[in-house]
Design an enzyme around this catalytic site. Structure first.
Site, PDB file in Angstrom:
ATOM      1  CD  GLU A 151      -2.856  -0.996   2.433  1.00  0.00           C
ATOM      2  OE1 GLU A 151      -4.013  -0.569   2.298  1.00  0.00           O
ATOM      3  OE2 GLU A 151      -2.369  -1.378   3.522  1.00  0.00           O
ATOM      4  CE  LYS A 172      -6.391   1.396   2.327  1.00  0.00           C
ATOM      5  NZ  LYS A 172      -5.627   1.007   3.535  1.00  0.00           N
TER       6      LYS A 172
END
Length: 121
Positions: free
Chosen positions: A21, A99
């Site tokens: 990420e 997200k």
């Protein structure tokens, strides 16, 4: 309380617990409700009596795209903190960070956090 609303601002950032990420990054959406009195601005038609939402967008963009956080909770908190520092007319804000593609198994649309903060005097 009156409010200025910025909906579904989209940014590319590097936030999350997993190394990929922080390396690959991903999309994030931010909604911001800015609570303040808009009466004076409505009567005066003067920008100095309100909060410039273009400047708000740029502040949020800088935080989401130039900083890195493990948690979207921390990202939301950083956004709220910066808005209070930058805009003295702001009395409170609601920050919603989404997200859409977290790397967790399952079937869902997205994960999100929402915080509400008031200016401390």
């Amino acid at each position: 309380m009156d409010k200025i609303i910025l909906k579904r601002m989209q940014f590319y950032g590097y936030h999350g617990l997993l190394p990929e990420e922080n390396t690959l990054g991903q999309r994030f959406y931010v909604d911001a409700d800015l609570h303040l009195s808009l009466k004076k601005a409505g009567e005066s038609d003067a920008m100095e009596d309100s909060v410039h939402y273009g400047e708000v967008y740029e502040k949020i963009k800088d935080i989401v795209e130039k900083k890195s956080f493990h948690l979207i909770e921390a990202l939301a908190e950083a956004i709220a903190d910066e808005l209070f520092i930058s805009f003295e007319l702001l009395e409170a804000c609601t920050i919603h960070v989404t997200k859409p593609d977290p790397p967790i198994p399952g079937y869902y649309e997205s994960v999100a956090v929402e915080i509400y903060r008031e200016r401390t005097k």
